[in-house]
Design a protein around this motif. Structure first.
Motif, PDB file in Angstrom:
ATOM      1  N   GLU A   1       0.830  -1.215   0.000  1.00  0.00           N
ATOM      2  CA  GLU A   1       0.000   0.000   0.000  1.00  0.00           C
ATOM      3  C   GLU A   1       0.864   1.265   0.000  1.00  0.00           C
ATOM      4  N   ASP A   2       1.975   1.245   0.752  1.00  0.00           N
ATOM      5  CA  ASP A   2       2.881   2.393   0.781  1.00  0.00           C
ATOM      6  C   ASP A   2       3.535   2.599  -0.584  1.00  0.00           C
ATOM      7  N   ILE A   3       3.908   1.500  -1.226  1.00  0.00           N
ATOM      8  CA  ILE A   3       4.542   1.588  -2.543  1.00  0.00           C
ATOM      9  C   ILE A   3       3.607   2.249  -3.547  1.00  0.00           C
ATOM     10  N   LEU A   4       2.362   1.844  -3.535  1.00  0.00           N
ATOM     11  CA  LEU A   4       1.382   2.434  -4.451  1.00  0.00           C
ATOM     12  C   LEU A   4       1.279   3.941  -4.247  1.00  0.00           C
ATOM     13  N   ARG A   5       1.277   4.375  -2.980  1.00  0.00           N
ATOM     14  CA  ARG A   5       1.198   5.814  -2.696  1.00  0.00           C
ATOM     15  C   ARG A   5       2.471   6.518  -3.125  1.00  0.00           C
ATOM     16  N   ALA A   6       3.615   5.944  -2.757  1.00  0.00           N
ATOM     17  CA  ALA A   6       4.891   6.593  -3.056  1.00  0.00           C
ATOM     18  C   ALA A   6       5.125   6.704  -4.559  1.00  0.00           C
ATOM     19  N   LYS A   7       4.711   5.697  -5.298  1.00  0.00           N
ATOM     20  CA  LYS A   7       4.906   5.711  -6.757  1.00  0.00           C
ATOM     21  C   LYS A   7       4.199   6.897  -7.386  1.00  0.00           C
ATOM     22  N   ARG A   8       3.061   7.282  -6.831  1.00  0.00           N
ATOM     23  CA  ARG A   8       2.320   8.421  -7.386  1.00  0.00           C
ATOM     24  C   ARG A   8       3.091   9.726  -7.234  1.00  0.00           C
ATOM     25  N   TYR A   9       4.028   9.784  -6.286  1.00  0.00           N
ATOM     26  CA  TYR A   9       4.860  10.985  -6.116  1.00  0.00           C
ATOM     27  C   TYR A   9       6.073  10.985  -7.047  1.00  0.00           C
ATOM     28  N   GLY A  10       6.302   9.851  -7.724  1.00  0.00           N
ATOM     29  CA  GLY A  10       7.474   9.759  -8.592  1.00  0.00           C
ATOM     30  C   GLY A  10       8.710   9.233  -7.893  1.00  0.00           C
ATOM     31  N   VAL A  11       8.544   8.574  -6.766  1.00  0.00           N
ATOM     32  CA  VAL A  11       9.664   8.027  -5.999  1.00  0.00           C
ATOM     33  C   VAL A  11      10.291   6.856  -6.747  1.00  0.00           C
ATOM     34  N   LYS A  12      11.610   6.705  -6.588  1.00  0.00           N
ATOM     35  CA  LYS A  12      12.306   5.510  -7.054  1.00  0.00           C
ATOM     36  C   LYS A  12      12.541   4.590  -5.847  1.00  0.00           C
ATOM     37  N   PHE A  13      12.741   3.301  -6.131  1.00  0.00           N
ATOM     38  CA  PHE A  13      12.820   2.296  -5.074  1.00  0.00           C
ATOM     39  C   PHE A  13      14.075   1.442  -5.242  1.00  0.00           C
ATOM     40  N   ALA A  14      14.467   0.793  -4.148  1.00  0.00           N
ATOM     41  CA  ALA A  14      15.547  -0.202  -4.183  1.00  0.00           C
ATOM     42  C   ALA A  14      15.029  -1.456  -3.483  1.00  0.00           C
ATOM     43  N   VAL A  15      15.019  -2.583  -4.187  1.00  0.00           N
ATOM     44  CA  VAL A  15      14.585  -3.843  -3.587  1.00  0.00           C
ATOM     45  C   VAL A  15      15.830  -4.556  -3.065  1.00  0.00           C
ATOM     46  N   ASN A  16      15.990  -4.574  -1.753  1.00  0.00           N
ATOM     47  CA  ASN A  16      17.186  -5.119  -1.114  1.00  0.00           C
ATOM     48  C   ASN A  16      16.816  -6.209  -0.117  1.00  0.00           C
ATOM     49  N   THR A  17      17.814  -7.019   0.265  1.00  0.00           N
ATOM     50  CA  THR A  17      17.538  -8.089   1.226  1.00  0.00           C
ATOM     51  C   THR A  17      17.872  -7.704   2.662  1.00  0.00           C
ATOM     52  N   ASP A  18      18.759  -6.703   2.868  1.00  0.00           N
ATOM     53  CA  ASP A  18      19.232  -6.429   4.232  1.00  0.00           C
ATOM     54  C   ASP A  18      19.822  -7.709   4.814  1.00  0.00           C
ATOM     55  N   ALA A  19      20.487  -8.489   3.968  1.00  0.00           N
ATOM     56  CA  ALA A  19      20.973  -9.814   4.366  1.00  0.00           C
ATOM     57  C   ALA A  19      22.008  -9.714   5.472  1.00  0.00           C
ATOM     58  N   HIS A  20      21.811 -10.498   6.522  1.00  0.00           N
ATOM     59  CA  HIS A  20      22.790 -10.635   7.604  1.00  0.00           C
ATOM     60  C   HIS A  20      23.443 -12.013   7.570  1.00  0.00           C
ATOM     61  N   ALA A  21      23.113 -12.805   6.558  1.00  0.00           N
ATOM     62  CA  ALA A  21      23.663 -14.145   6.384  1.00  0.00           C
ATOM     63  C   ALA A  21      23.492 -14.542   4.922  1.00  0.00           C
ATOM     64  N   ILE A  22      24.275 -15.509   4.486  1.00  0.00           N
ATOM     65  CA  ILE A  22      24.170 -15.982   3.107  1.00  0.00           C
ATOM     66  C   ILE A  22      22.760 -16.499   2.833  1.00  0.00           C
TER      67      ILE A  22
END
Length: 576
Positions: A513-534
């Protein structure tokens, strides 16, 4: 099914909480907490390790290894059972409330004699908590929210990762049975919802009986709830319901469409069918008057006959996808294969579990074009980071970058956004990182205005490229920040700061739901894992699924871009 690692992790974390709530040695509680995290993220199955191999896991010493062996052999640990018995059951219930925590639970028990959720609710309504040091009206609100989260979790929904493990194992078992022509999971899991109530599995076969019998006899089936010619329902040993339906192969497409869409989406498609004088069911699309079947074999055929393109499962929530399909305006959704690199990961220099070299090698095996190491900065004191340690790591990163010719290794950091929006290091130090991720890690209960100003200040910093796990929520455990995120979205679009979609199943932050709202503002995104392990690197699939639910294309996501374009964005030179 849940890995033994996850069961041991939960047990050791419970022991850490029990030690804390009983006023035990804080160092001991912390040791068990660290061991829990290490085992949960360890790459090998602990059930296959001997005591010596267990002690090779970071933060696992002889005493902890012995307890793990005892649990794996007997299903319980005597020391933990004794500690449980020494604490009233109601108090143990208190520590399961998200947002409360063992220290506050101990205060409530010692000062007010509270040993149950009901007693806690009474005390809140009588405003008795406000007399305790460290408690107040805001604390009461947070506890009430935590109780609501706990009650919602008690409705039987589990994280998507746990459901996916079960579903894929069952699909694998049933696919191997003679006569199976197709098999997959459907329902909310196929739509990539963040939590799952039950699992729908579909099989296409001429004979249903072999599959119904196989499901009931699986080793992790605890109970057969219902068994018939068309449907069998079981409950697993972990309490999850699985519903199996066997369809004629010629009805596969209709059944998959019917059992995948949300109720609201399916109502829309049936309404379209009625307008075309048709009838849509799990067996096919039929002429309403004559009953003659028109099509049923593929989802594409079903949608096409309704005048629609095939609609990707994550969009089937009745959030405008039908209208977009009719207008030929559905997005070309992001796919996991579009991700060129992970821009938020950790090593054992701070709170990660694997050395830098191992994390980089695992990323290279995934075929990434680039990969960023972003260990914590010093304002999270528990991580004991210093400028000297960070600069030494940079030298290691640069050396690994030279070794991995097929993948560029970037050196970044995850900064802490302080109570006033301040960051860990001065601008001249930040300028030398390849990228900076900034995130809130503390002081979650500030006022709405203070939290908003805090995040906006980080967005305004020219060296901050990504706001990590922006709302800080933990699903079922901690609510998101009470900030004005529309103001944050506007600021990110204006300053060229990407918002993270954190792929860890406990977070999935931003939400769809936040992504849908933010996209309307023209925001760019980064899809990350925040990995703390393999073992965390494959969590990317859940972040991509969340991005799809937010209607994102690969152009919306900065880590799908070629490195030259990404570097321009990281330097603040725009997005083109």
């Amino acid at each position: 099914m849940a890995r033994a690692n996850e069961e041991v992790e939960a047990l050791l974390q419970e022991y850490a909480d029990l030690i804390a709530i009983s006023g035990g040695d804080a160092f001991k509680a912390r040791a068990y907490e660290k061991a829990a995290r290490s085992i949960g993220g360890y790459h090998a199955d602990v059930s296959a390790l001997d005591p010596k191999a267990l002690r090779e896991i970071p933060n696992v010493g002889k005493s902890i290894a012995d307890k793990v062996v005892e649990f794996l052999r007997s299903g319980h640990v005597s020391a933990i059972e004794e500690t449980r018995a020494a604490i009233p059951a109601g108090v143990r219930e208190l520590i399961t409330i998200p947002t409360l925590g063992p220290k506050k639970a101990l205060v409530l028990h010692e000062e007010l004699g509270i040993s149950s959720v009901d007693q806690l609710l009474d005390a809140i309504h009588e405003e008795r908590l406000r007399d305790l040091k460290g408690f107040g009206e805001k604390t009461e609100e947070n506890i009430l929210h935590g109780i609501a989260l706990m009650q919602k979790a008690g409705e039987g929904r589990i994280l998507i990762s746990a459901a996916m493990d079960v579903a894929e194992q069952i699909v694998g078992e049933l696919s191997a049975i003679s006569g199976c022509t197709r098999c997959t999971y459907a329902g909310s899991l196929r739509r990539m919802r963040e939590t799952i109530g039950d699992i729908d599995v579909l099989v296409a076969a001429e004979r249903a009986a072999p599959f119904m019998e196989a499901l009931g006899s699986l080793p992790y089936t605890a109970e057969v709830l219902a068994q018939g010619e068309k449907k069998t329902s079981i409950r697993t040993t972990k309490g999850l319901q699985v519903d199996l339906r066997v369809l004629p192969p010629e009805s596969w497409g209709a059944g998959l469409q019917y059992f995948t869409g949300s109720k609201a989406h399916n109502i829309r498609t049936r309404e379209i069918a009625v307008r075309h004088k048709l009838k849509l069911s799990e067996y096919g699309l039929f002429h309403a008057k004559s009953g003659r079947k028109i099509t049923s074999e593929t989802e594409e055929d079903i949608y096409a006959r309704l005048g629609l393109p095939w609609i990707p499962p994550p969009l089937r929530e009745d959030r405008g996808e039908i209208a977009a399909g009719l207008d030929d305006a559905l997005p070309d959704l992001l796919e996991e294969r579009d991700i060129r690199g992970d821009l938020h990961t950790h090593t054992d220099l701070t709170d990660g579990l694997a050395p830098l070299e191992d994390m980089v090698a695992a990323a290279a095996e995934r075929g990434y074009a680039y990969y960023a190491v972003t260990d914590h900065a010093p304002n999270l004191a528990m991580q004991r980071m210093t400028a000297e340690k960070m600069l030494a790591q940079r030298e290691q990163v640069r050396a690994l970058d030279r070794e991995h010719r097929g993948m560029r290794v970037l050196h970044g950091t995850e900064l802490n956004i302080g109570p006033d929006g301040e960051l860990d290091w001065p601008d001249d130090f930040l300028a030398d990182f390849d990228l900076c991720v900034a995130a809130v890690h503390s002081h979650f209960n500030q006022s709405r205005d203070a939290l908003t100003r805090r995040i906006l200040r980080a967005c305004e910093n020219p060296h901050v490229s990504v706001i990590g796990h922006p709302t800080t929520r933990l699903i079922g455990k901690r609510p998101g920040l009470d900030a004005d995120f529309d103001a944050v979205f506007e600021a990110c679009a204006r300053t060229g700061t990407a918002l993270e979609i954190n792929s860890h199943p406990n977070r999935l932050d931003l939400r769809d739901e936040d992504i849908l709202r933010a996209k309307r503002y023209g925001v760019k995104f980064a899809v990350n894992t925040d990995a703390h392990a393999i073992t965390h690197l494959p969590y990317l699939r859940y972040g991509v699924g969340t991005a799809q639910r937010g209607w994102l294309t690969k152009d919306d996501v900065i880590n799908t871009w070629p490195l030259t374009r990404l570097r321009r964005f990281l330097r603040g030179e725009g997005t083109t």
